[in-house]
Write a protein that holds these residues in place. Structure first.
Motif, PDB file in Angstrom:
ATOM      1  N   LEU A  43       5.937   4.042 -10.224  1.00 38.50           N
ATOM      2  CA  LEU A  43       5.875   4.371  -8.803  1.00 38.50           C
ATOM      3  C   LEU A  43       5.728   5.877  -8.624  1.00 38.50           C
ATOM      4  CD1 LEU A  43       8.698   2.098  -7.293  1.00 38.50           C
ATOM      5  CD2 LEU A  43       6.260   1.587  -7.546  1.00 38.50           C
ATOM      6  N   PRO A  44       4.927   6.307  -7.665  1.00 38.30           N
ATOM      7  CA  PRO A  44       4.742   7.743  -7.443  1.00 38.30           C
ATOM      8  C   PRO A  44       6.041   8.426  -7.017  1.00 38.30           C
ATOM      9  CG  PRO A  44       3.048   6.472  -6.300  1.00 38.30           C
ATOM     10  CD  PRO A  44       4.083   5.497  -6.775  1.00 38.30           C
ATOM     11  N   ALA A  45       6.154   9.707  -7.337  1.00 34.75           N
ATOM     12  CA  ALA A  45       7.294  10.483  -6.861  1.00 34.75           C
ATOM     13  C   ALA A  45       7.330  10.451  -5.337  1.00 34.75           C
ATOM     14  CB  ALA A  45       7.180  11.924  -7.356  1.00 34.75           C
ATOM     15  N   GLY A  46       8.526  10.291  -4.791  1.00 33.91           N
ATOM     16  CA  GLY A  46       8.661  10.278  -3.344  1.00 33.91           C
ATOM     17  C   GLY A  46       8.551   8.899  -2.720  1.00 33.91           C
ATOM     18  N   THR A  47       8.378   7.859  -3.551  1.00 34.62           N
ATOM     19  CA  THR A  47       8.305   6.497  -3.005  1.00 34.62           C
ATOM     20  C   THR A  47       9.636   6.124  -2.358  1.00 34.62           C
ATOM     21  OG1 THR A  47       6.701   5.800  -4.683  1.00 34.62           O
ATOM     22  CG2 THR A  47       7.944   4.063  -3.569  1.00 34.62           C
ATOM     23  N   GLN A  48       9.569   5.715  -1.077  1.00 28.20           N
ATOM     24  CA  GLN A  48      10.783   5.347  -0.344  1.00 28.20           C
ATOM     25  C   GLN A  48      10.884   3.860  -0.042  1.00 28.20           C
ATOM     26  OE1 GLN A  48      12.362   8.000   2.677  1.00 28.20           O
ATOM     27  NE2 GLN A  48      10.612   9.357   2.384  1.00 28.20           N
ATOM     28  N   SER A  49       9.765   3.153  -0.102  1.00 25.02           N
ATOM     29  CA  SER A  49       9.789   1.697   0.075  1.00 25.02           C
ATOM     30  C   SER A  49       8.492   1.125  -0.471  1.00 25.02           C
ATOM     31  CB  SER A  49       9.972   1.306   1.539  1.00 25.02           C
ATOM     32  OG  SER A  49       8.833   1.639   2.312  1.00 25.02           O
ATOM     33  N   LEU A  50       8.476  -0.208  -0.604  1.00 24.71           N
ATOM     34  CA  LEU A  50       7.313  -0.910  -1.136  1.00 24.71           C
ATOM     35  C   LEU A  50       6.878  -1.996  -0.157  1.00 24.71           C
ATOM     36  CD1 LEU A  50       8.660  -1.446  -4.768  1.00 24.71           C
ATOM     37  CD2 LEU A  50       7.055   0.331  -4.023  1.00 24.71           C
ATOM     38  N   VAL A  51       5.582  -2.240  -0.133  1.00 23.23           N
ATOM     39  CA  VAL A  51       4.994  -3.338   0.631  1.00 23.23           C
ATOM     40  C   VAL A  51       4.187  -4.189  -0.336  1.00 23.23           C
ATOM     41  CG1 VAL A  51       3.214  -3.928   2.338  1.00 23.23           C
ATOM     42  CG2 VAL A  51       4.929  -2.197   2.877  1.00 23.23           C
ATOM     43  N   PHE A  82      -7.334 -14.364   4.456  1.00 18.18           N
ATOM     44  CA  PHE A  82      -6.230 -15.269   4.806  1.00 18.18           C
ATOM     45  C   PHE A  82      -5.001 -14.715   4.091  1.00 18.18           C
ATOM     46  CE2 PHE A  82      -3.446 -18.888   4.479  1.00 18.18           C
ATOM     47  CZ  PHE A  82      -3.778 -19.778   5.500  1.00 18.18           C
ATOM     48  N   PHE A  83      -3.974 -14.354   4.858  1.00 11.51           N
ATOM     49  CA  PHE A  83      -2.765 -13.771   4.269  1.00 11.51           C
ATOM     50  C   PHE A  83      -1.814 -14.874   3.801  1.00 11.51           C
ATOM     51  CE2 PHE A  83      -4.331 -10.391   7.023  1.00 11.51           C
ATOM     52  CZ  PHE A  83      -4.234  -9.287   6.193  1.00 11.51           C
ATOM     53  N   HIS A  84      -1.380 -14.765   2.547  1.00 13.68           N
ATOM     54  CA  HIS A  84      -0.441 -15.723   1.964  1.00 13.68           C
ATOM     55  C   HIS A  84       0.979 -15.170   1.843  1.00 13.68           C
ATOM     56  CE1 HIS A  84      -3.126 -19.039   0.659  1.00 13.68           C
ATOM     57  NE2 HIS A  84      -4.029 -18.098   0.750  1.00 13.68           N
ATOM     58  N   TRP A  85       1.109 -13.849   1.884  1.00 13.71           N
ATOM     59  CA  TRP A  85       2.441 -13.240   1.758  1.00 13.71           C
ATOM     60  C   TRP A  85       2.362 -11.832   2.306  1.00 13.71           C
ATOM     61  CZ3 TRP A  85       5.323 -12.860  -3.638  1.00 13.71           C
ATOM     62  CH2 TRP A  85       6.707 -12.725  -3.418  1.00 13.71           C
ATOM     63  N   VAL A  86       3.335 -11.491   3.154  1.00 12.32           N
ATOM     64  CA  VAL A  86       3.440 -10.145   3.715  1.00 12.32           C
ATOM     65  C   VAL A  86       4.907  -9.746   3.628  1.00 12.32           C
ATOM     66  CG1 VAL A  86       2.994  -8.677   5.706  1.00 12.32           C
ATOM     67  CG2 VAL A  86       1.556 -10.683   5.315  1.00 12.32           C
ATOM     68  N   LEU A  87       5.223  -8.809   2.732  1.00 12.70           N
ATOM     69  CA  LEU A  87       6.604  -8.405   2.452  1.00 12.70           C
ATOM     70  C   LEU A  87       6.695  -6.889   2.595  1.00 12.70           C
ATOM     71  CD1 LEU A  87       9.442  -9.289   1.321  1.00 12.70           C
ATOM     72  CD2 LEU A  87       8.504  -8.866  -0.961  1.00 12.70           C
ATOM     73  N   VAL A  88       7.602  -6.407   3.450  1.00 12.09           N
ATOM     74  CA  VAL A  88       7.727  -4.963   3.686  1.00 12.09           C
ATOM     75  C   VAL A  88       9.178  -4.525   3.480  1.00 12.09           C
ATOM     76  CG1 VAL A  88       5.854  -5.117   5.369  1.00 12.09           C
ATOM     77  CG2 VAL A  88       8.216  -5.067   6.187  1.00 12.09           C
ATOM     78  N   ASP A  89       9.351  -3.204   3.382  1.00 14.57           N
ATOM     79  CA  ASP A  89      10.669  -2.570   3.264  1.00 14.57           C
ATOM     80  C   ASP A  89      11.410  -2.971   1.996  1.00 14.57           C
ATOM     81  OD1 ASP A  89       9.993  -1.617   5.768  1.00 14.57           O
ATOM     82  OD2 ASP A  89      11.430  -2.869   6.853  1.00 14.57           O
ATOM     83  N   LEU A  90      10.670  -3.264   0.934  1.00 14.30           N
ATOM     84  CA  LEU A  90      11.306  -3.562  -0.347  1.00 14.30           C
ATOM     85  C   LEU A  90      11.778  -2.241  -0.963  1.00 14.30           C
ATOM     86  CD1 LEU A  90      11.733  -6.142  -2.098  1.00 14.30           C
ATOM     87  CD2 LEU A  90       9.637  -5.515  -3.305  1.00 14.30           C
ATOM     88  N   PRO A  91      13.050  -2.121  -1.338  1.00 15.13           N
ATOM     89  CA  PRO A  91      13.558  -0.857  -1.877  1.00 15.13           C
ATOM     90  C   PRO A  91      12.881  -0.488  -3.197  1.00 15.13           C
ATOM     91  CG  PRO A  91      15.365  -2.324  -1.269  1.00 15.13           C
ATOM     92  CD  PRO A  91      14.108  -3.132  -1.221  1.00 15.13           C
ATOM     93  N   PRO A  92      12.609   0.793  -3.433  1.00 17.00           N
ATOM     94  CA  PRO A  92      11.945   1.197  -4.673  1.00 17.00           C
ATOM     95  C   PRO A  92      12.801   0.976  -5.915  1.00 17.00           C
ATOM     96  CG  PRO A  92      12.622   3.119  -3.394  1.00 17.00           C
ATOM     97  CD  PRO A  92      12.862   1.929  -2.529  1.00 17.00           C
ATOM     98  N   GLN A  93      14.110   0.749  -5.731  1.00 17.52           N
ATOM     99  CA  GLN A  93      14.969   0.464  -6.887  1.00 17.52           C
ATOM    100  C   GLN A  93      14.683  -0.921  -7.465  1.00 17.52           C
ATOM    101  OE1 GLN A  93      16.134   1.445  -3.869  1.00 17.52           O
ATOM    102  NE2 GLN A  93      16.587   3.605  -4.355  1.00 17.52           N
ATOM    103  N   VAL A  94      14.081  -1.800  -6.672  1.00 18.01           N
ATOM    104  CA  VAL A  94      13.698  -3.128  -7.160  1.00 18.01           C
ATOM    105  C   VAL A  94      12.436  -2.978  -7.997  1.00 18.01           C
ATOM    106  CG1 VAL A  94      12.968  -5.443  -6.485  1.00 18.01           C
ATOM    107  CG2 VAL A  94      14.717  -4.258  -5.154  1.00 18.01           C
ATOM    108  N   SER A 167       5.642   6.347   1.669  1.00 13.52           N
ATOM    109  CA  SER A 167       6.397   7.587   1.848  1.00 13.52           C
ATOM    110  C   SER A 167       7.491   7.453   2.896  1.00 13.52           C
ATOM    111  CB  SER A 167       5.440   8.712   2.260  1.00 13.52           C
ATOM    112  OG  SER A 167       4.782   8.377   3.484  1.00 13.52           O
ATOM    113  N   VAL A 168       7.659   6.243   3.462  1.00 10.49           N
ATOM    114  CA  VAL A 168       8.684   6.016   4.492  1.00 10.49           C
ATOM    115  C   VAL A 168       9.599   4.875   4.053  1.00 10.49           C
ATOM    116  CG1 VAL A 168       7.270   6.875   6.399  1.00 10.49           C
ATOM    117  CG2 VAL A 168       7.116   4.462   5.757  1.00 10.49           C
ATOM    118  N   PRO A 169      10.876   4.921   4.441  1.00 11.12           N
ATOM    119  CA  PRO A 169      11.807   3.866   4.015  1.00 11.12           C
ATOM    120  C   PRO A 169      11.652   2.572   4.787  1.00 11.12           C
ATOM    121  CG  PRO A 169      12.949   5.486   5.364  1.00 11.12           C
ATOM    122  CD  PRO A 169      11.573   6.023   5.141  1.00 11.12           C
TER     123      PRO A 169
END
Length: 208
Positions: A43-51, A82-94, A167-169
């Motif tokens: 993950l890049p430096a400064g990653t605060q969340s994952l989508v 066609f979207f099959h999964w949309v997941l946001v705000d996953l912590p970068p520690q995961v 770059s945002v949590p």
């Protein structure tokens, strides 16, 4: 960034247990619908969340020929996402998601949301629209629901899992949101991306 899965090799056919639909003796039916294993690193430096987004870009733009036993959906028909999964705000520690952690089986009327594991949020997938006119199945479909392409499509469908480092949590989408909402909100907040893909078909001719 790297994204991989122990569930199938990148670009290869998706095993049936990760799909929403499967072939049966007399047609098609629901499958195990397990969410796949996914893991990532770098993950890049400064990653605060994952989508995480999974989409199929081979979906017919018109339904006239879809699932008609006397003909196939033409290969030259324009295709849409066609979207099959949309997941946001996953912590970068995961650093990964276990097989079946987010879905086990296909739930009529949809799984609950938007609250999800690890403090993340899940958006609506596009089965919400697909089943909107079906009295027994209509509902809000949150989270992961896997491949169930038309059984008569002349194209093998491609499913792309894209992980975004942000770059945002917290992604600025509120309430009930869709894949299109998330894509719009990602603008200027992405530090890096990685993908893992697979293919799936229910066309017996293409399966050989």
């Amino acid at each position: 960034m790297k994204l991989w899965s122990d569930s199938w090799p990148n670009g290869e056919p998706i095993p049936e247990r990760f799909a929403a639909g499967k072939l049966t003796a007399d047609g098609v039916g629901f499958s195990d619908n397990l969410s796949p294993h996914l893991a990532w690193s770098g993950l890049p430096a400064g990653t605060q969340s994952l989508v995480l987004i999974c989409h199929d870009f081979d979906v017919p733009s018109r339904g006239d020929d879809v699932n008609q036993p006397d003909r196939e959906v033409p290969a030259d028909l324009p295709r849409v996402d066609f979207f099959h999964w949309v997941l946001v705000d996953l912590p970068p520690q995961v650093s990964g998601l276990a097989e079946g952690e987010f879905s086990r089986g296909f739930t009529a009327r949809g799984k609950p949301g938007p609250a999800a594991l690890h403090g993340a949020r899940q958006g609506l997938n596009d089965y919400t629209g697909w089943f909107a006119g079906n009295a027994e199945m209509a509902g809000q479909y949150f989270g992961y629901d896997g491949p169930f392409p038309p059984f008569n499509d002349s194209l093998v469908h491609h499913y792309v899992f894209t992980l975004y480092a942000l770059s945002v949590p917290r992604l600025p989408v509120e309430g009930v949101f869709t894949g299109a909402d998330v894509r719009q909100a990602l603008a200027e907040r992405v530090l890096g991306t990685a993908t893992h893909s697979g293919t799936y078909t229910l066309n017996r001719r293409l399966r050989g």
